[in-house]
Structure formats: C-alpha cells, structure tokens
Design an enzyme around this catalytic site. Sequence first.
Site, short mmCIF file in Angstrom:
data_model
loop_
_atom_site.label_atom_id
_atom_site.label_comp_id
_atom_site.label_asym_id
_atom_site.label_seq_id
_atom_site.Cartn_x
_atom_site.Cartn_y
_atom_site.Cartn_z
N SER A 94 0.81 -1.23 0.00
CA SER A 94 0.00 0.00 0.00
C SER A 94 0.84 1.27 0.00
O SER A 94 0.73 2.11 0.90
CB SER A 94 -0.93 -0.02 1.20
OG SER A 94 -1.52 -1.27 1.29
N ARG A 143 7.57 6.23 -4.08
CA ARG A 143 8.03 6.86 -2.84
C ARG A 143 7.39 6.14 -1.67
O ARG A 143 6.36 5.50 -1.79
CB ARG A 143 7.65 8.35 -2.80
CG ARG A 143 6.16 8.58 -2.80
CD ARG A 143 5.74 10.04 -2.69
NE ARG A 143 4.30 10.14 -2.84
CZ ARG A 143 3.67 10.21 -4.00
NH1 ARG A 143 4.36 10.22 -5.14
NH2 ARG A 143 2.36 10.26 -4.05
N ASP A 149 -3.74 -2.12 -1.62
CA ASP A 149 -4.81 -2.55 -0.70
C ASP A 149 -6.16 -1.96 -1.10
O ASP A 149 -7.21 -2.57 -0.86
CB ASP A 149 -4.48 -2.21 0.76
CG ASP A 149 -4.30 -0.72 1.02
OD1 ASP A 149 -4.19 0.05 0.04
OD2 ASP A 149 -4.24 -0.34 2.19
MG MG Z 1 -5.19 -1.78 5.78
#
Ligand code: MG
Length: 653
Positions: free
Chosen positions: A318, A333, A371
């Site tokens: 994520s 990044r 995610d």
């Molecule tokens: Mg999560």
Amino acid sequence: MTAKFSESDCQPVSLSSASEDDATWTHLVQSSVPGLGFLFEVTGKPWTAWVGVLGLVFAATIAGLLGFGGGMHHKYENENGNYNYYADFLGRSGTTASTSGSSNNCPSSAAATEIIAPDTFYSHSPSACTSSSLTSTCANPLNILSASSLSSSPAGMIMAAPSPSLDAALRVAREFDLPSDQAQRGVDEFLSQMAEGLAKNGTTLSQIPTYVTSVPNGTEKGLYLAVDLGGTNFRVCSINLKGDSTFDLTQNKVAIPRDMMVAPSYKQLFKFLATQIEAFLEEHHNEHFEATVRRRRLTGTTDQYRREEIFDLGFTFSFPVHQTSINRGTLIRWTKGFDIPDAVGKDVCLMLQDAINELHLPVRVAALVNDTVGTLMARSYTSPGKTETLLGAIFGTGTNGAYVEKLDKVTKLDVKNDRTIDHTKNQMVINTEWGSFDNHLSVLPNTIYDQQLDAESVNPGIQMFEKRVSGMFLGEILRRAVLALTKDSEAKLLQTEGNLIPSDSPLYEIWGIDTSFLSIIEADTTSDLTATKAALFEHFKVSNATTDDAQAIKAIGHAIAKRAARLSGIALAAILLDTKRIDTDETVDIGVDGSLVEFYPKFVDYMREAMREIKGIGEKESKVRIGIAKDGSGVGAALIALVAHKEYAIGQR
Ligand code: MG
Ligand code: ADP
C-alpha cells in the site's frame, strides 16, 4: 469566575421544593451568569440568586423583545447553517429538544438534533439518519438524550458558559470547520486533478493504471496466499474462495518493527516479510510445507517447483508504485512514516520474490495489489446482488481509493496498441493515490497544526490530503492542538488545578497520541465524560482532568475527525461524478476498509453529509451503498492472484 458543578455544590440549595432538577437549574443559573453565582456564594442564600434570576429573566425578556437577546445565548453556526445553542438558560431549549428526541426515532428537525446531546456541541443534519449498511445513526440511542437524563444529570453542564479552556477549545475546533462551499471547490479541484492524472504521468493525483480490467462477481474459486504490507502491520493469509461469494480466511498478523520502517537498506524488511510467510506456511499449511520445503532443503535440490506445488500469492503493497504489469511495479516513494531510500525505484515484487527464494519457499508472487484495489475486488466478490462495486476506499494508517474507470479515458496508456490489456469491457481499475490530492494546497484547509505536522513529517509538502484525513495523523493533529492550549496562559487547558500533565506524558512526544483516542472520546456519552477522563489517563498519563478539560479535548477531537470525514466525502463525491455512475446506476456500491472508518463513530455519516452538499449529488446520495470490505486486502489480493494465475496459465500454454 468559572462555574463548577458537583453533587456537593448543590447541597446548600435547600428551597423547600428543591429537587435534583432544581439543583441543576440553580447550577445553570449560576454557571451561565457568573454574577448570580457570586451573589449566591456571597450571601449563601439561594433566594438571592432566585431574585436575581427573576430580575434577569425580566430584563432579558425585555431585551429579547427589543432584539438584544444575544448576550444570553451562546450561538454557534455550523457549516450547514444550523445553529446550536449551548447556554440558553432562559428557554431551557435543551429540555424541549430532548423531549422531541427522546424516542429512538429520527429527530424531526435539524435544530432539535443533538443540541443538548452530551457528546457534542454540534448538530448534524437529520438526513444523517439515512441508514447505510455500515451504520445507522438512528439506531444509536446514544445520539439522543432523553428528557429525564437531561434534568437529573450534570449533562446540563454543557449548557453552562464555557470555562476559558473550553472556550478556547471551541475556537480551535471551529478552525477545523469545512463549509459546504469549500467542499464544493474541493470536488471541482479533485475532478480536474483526476482528469489530469489520467492524461499524463507525474501529476498530483497519480491515477495509476492497475492492469486489472474486471471485477469479480462472487463465483471465483481456489486457494491462494496473500500478504499485506499496510503501514502498521504485516498480514499473511491463505484464502479459500468458495465460488458463492463466501471464503475462508486464515491469517497471522504482526506489527512491523519501527527500525525496519526507517532503515538504510530494504533487505532487512523483506527478509522479515519472507520469514513471516515461512512461519505461516509451517503453522497453517504444514502438510504442504513438509512435502516441499523440507524435502528440498534436505536434498539440496535446486529444481524448480512443479506448478501444482506452488502457492500463487497476491502482494498487497500500500504505497505508491509505478505498475507495469500485474506483478511488476517499482516503488515511487514511501509514505506513512516509512523511509528506506534504496528501495525507491526497485521492483517490489522482485524484492519479495528474492527474499522468498532465499528461504526456498513454494510461493510465486503472482500479483502486485494495492490494498485499495484489493478492497474494491473483495467488496465486489462479497457484495450482495449483482452490482459491481465502483470504488474501494481505505481509511486506516493512510487513505487512498481505487475505482473502475472507462479504459478510453486513460489516455496516458497506449491502450489501443497494448495487447496485454483486455479491452472487452472498456474498463480498468485505477488507483488514484488520492493521499496526495492537492499537495499544492489550492483548496485544502491548512490550520497551524496542519502546518506544524507537515513541517515535522518525513515528507513535507507531500501526501497533504492524507495528512488531514488518515489514522496516522489525526491523533497527532489533536496532540498539537491540545499542547498549544496547555501552554496558552488564558486557556490553561489541563492546568486549572495546577499542572496535571506529567513530564513523561505522550502529549510531549511527536506521534504520541493514537487516533483510536479520538474514537474513544467521541463515543463517550457519559455526562461527566468518565470514558474520556479514563482515556486521558491511558493516552496522556493525565489523571484528575476536569470535566471542562475533557469537554475541551473532546470538542477538538470531534472537529478534527469530522473534518477528515468531510474531506473524505469530497473524494467519494468526485468519483461518483467523474464516472457518472450516480446518474446511471440504481445503486452505487462502495467498499471501505481501515480502522478509522470502521471504528470512528459517525465517520461514514459525516462523509455522506458532505456528499449531499455537492452539486450533482444532493439527494442522489441515497443511491450510494457503503459497506465495510472486511479483510479486503487479503481476499482482494487472492482474487487478483487468481486473475493473474489465469493469465499466467494462458501465457504458459
Ligand atoms: Mg489496511
Ligand atoms: P493498516 O493501515 O496498517 O492497514 P488499520 O486499518 O488498522 O491498519 O489502521 C491503523 C490506523 O488506524 C492507525 O493509524 C491507528 O491510529 C488508527 N486506529 C486504530 N484503531 C482506531 C480506532 N479505534 N479509531 C480510529 N482510528 C484507529
């Protein structure tokens, strides 16, 4: 003079008919009109106060008739144009309001809503009573205070004139208001940044193509592995998709050590991740593990695993990634407090696959999953009916959203000539990376606390939307606001009875206050804020906080979280408008995940409230169905691994 109220303060009141109600009433008079309290205290005779009351009632009535009644009322206008009174000692409007809300039905007017609710000075619009699949405001009896509890409990205190700390806190809280017109400008800007992101690279809103061109319908089947590097924790799961919208999920979850989040080299972190996968297989899929890994390690064979021995794994990662295929992507990044310089620009799937190979595990990193995309996929697999989910959104450590976009609008891809893209449905899931929306602050609010937080973060000027919305930051914004008021010589927050703050309080540590604190105090509807005081002890190490202090901190926490929810509403509204699905679809399904949206009371309600204020949405907001996509990143990753497995199998033929 600051009015204080406790049972013992009431004792001198000995009017023949003095009931608890009278005591409260007297208290309200005292605390609303300090001069009267003084009169009462000096003479020790309640009747002096009552004479004063009658005099004041008379004077105020005359003043009211003449249009000068304002001094008696403390009136705050909130962003919806509703007025909330908290010290209307003349009309006891609180009693009236509470009577109308004493059942569990929706209050009939906004003005009657929560004026006297113990948890807040702010009303919310009655349409927040619209039920959603996540929460139903009306189902929460805590929102509505019954008449009896008002008259017999110190809840009336809320109607008292605020102490300096509370007064200052309310001023700070108002800095976090997000009025409708600002929300509208936010949506307009979001729409333009979305369009820009679809057209070219390097924009504020990254609008990353995911190469996922279909969303599941619930009939998918198979056993898959998924891992999730989300920010705070690392999860390893295996998912058995049963093909009927249901699944079995087994998982291990471990906190990521801080020294691996900020480190010179990525090796240590990825080795840690692979070791967790190994432990998971050993614990939950030991048969498979024994049959493959042990044999291979003993014999020292270097042969490739046979296909059927290998788990396909969806890697939920994520952080912003430049994805080039379903299981290839380089890190753009770090965010959320991570800082490992040598990982930037590297392929995250290869970093994990290398670490897995070093441990000789029968695992293929089949898909790189954000995610948010996982949340979208999981919601689409599990959601009721045939509706395909439009948007998956995360409100956890960070915030982000992924939605289904028309493929021909993704003009930065050479869609026509890219044969790896399935064109049949003319759609692709786009990962917005909305955490960086409006980094240049053209529309986002920017209080002094936001500015300080940003300046001391690891990535100043970046992820500006996320820094106002997500779990990692809200506690820290609150900490800064509270700290400022403790140092303020007039506000004297937590200083009224001598300094209540120990030198080792997390109040003095950056990131010292977790956002879960905001949920606890928001949910506290006790009249003397018992839960808030307990949380102040647990989170700030402050004991003996006064109710005024607790009230003050609660008011600021509420404002910070409400702003976060309303900002989130901007993002959702923009996507509804961009895709036009709010006009074309009967029901628009949205999946959400993350501790903030799951646990912060009314987060979804405030988000919806903001959406309704936007041109082109309004009442159509009721078409939106929002549901928690439980274990979204795990199941979603499995679903994308499944898609990738199919593509891989076709490629191998
Ligand atoms: Mg999560
Ligand atoms: P991740 O982002 O790693 O997937 P979560 O979705 O659990 O994990 O989000 C963790 C974040 O949510 C942390 O920033 C934490 O402060 C915040 N958080 C945890 N519990 C709560 C809560 N009860 N209310 C609001 N925020 C919470």
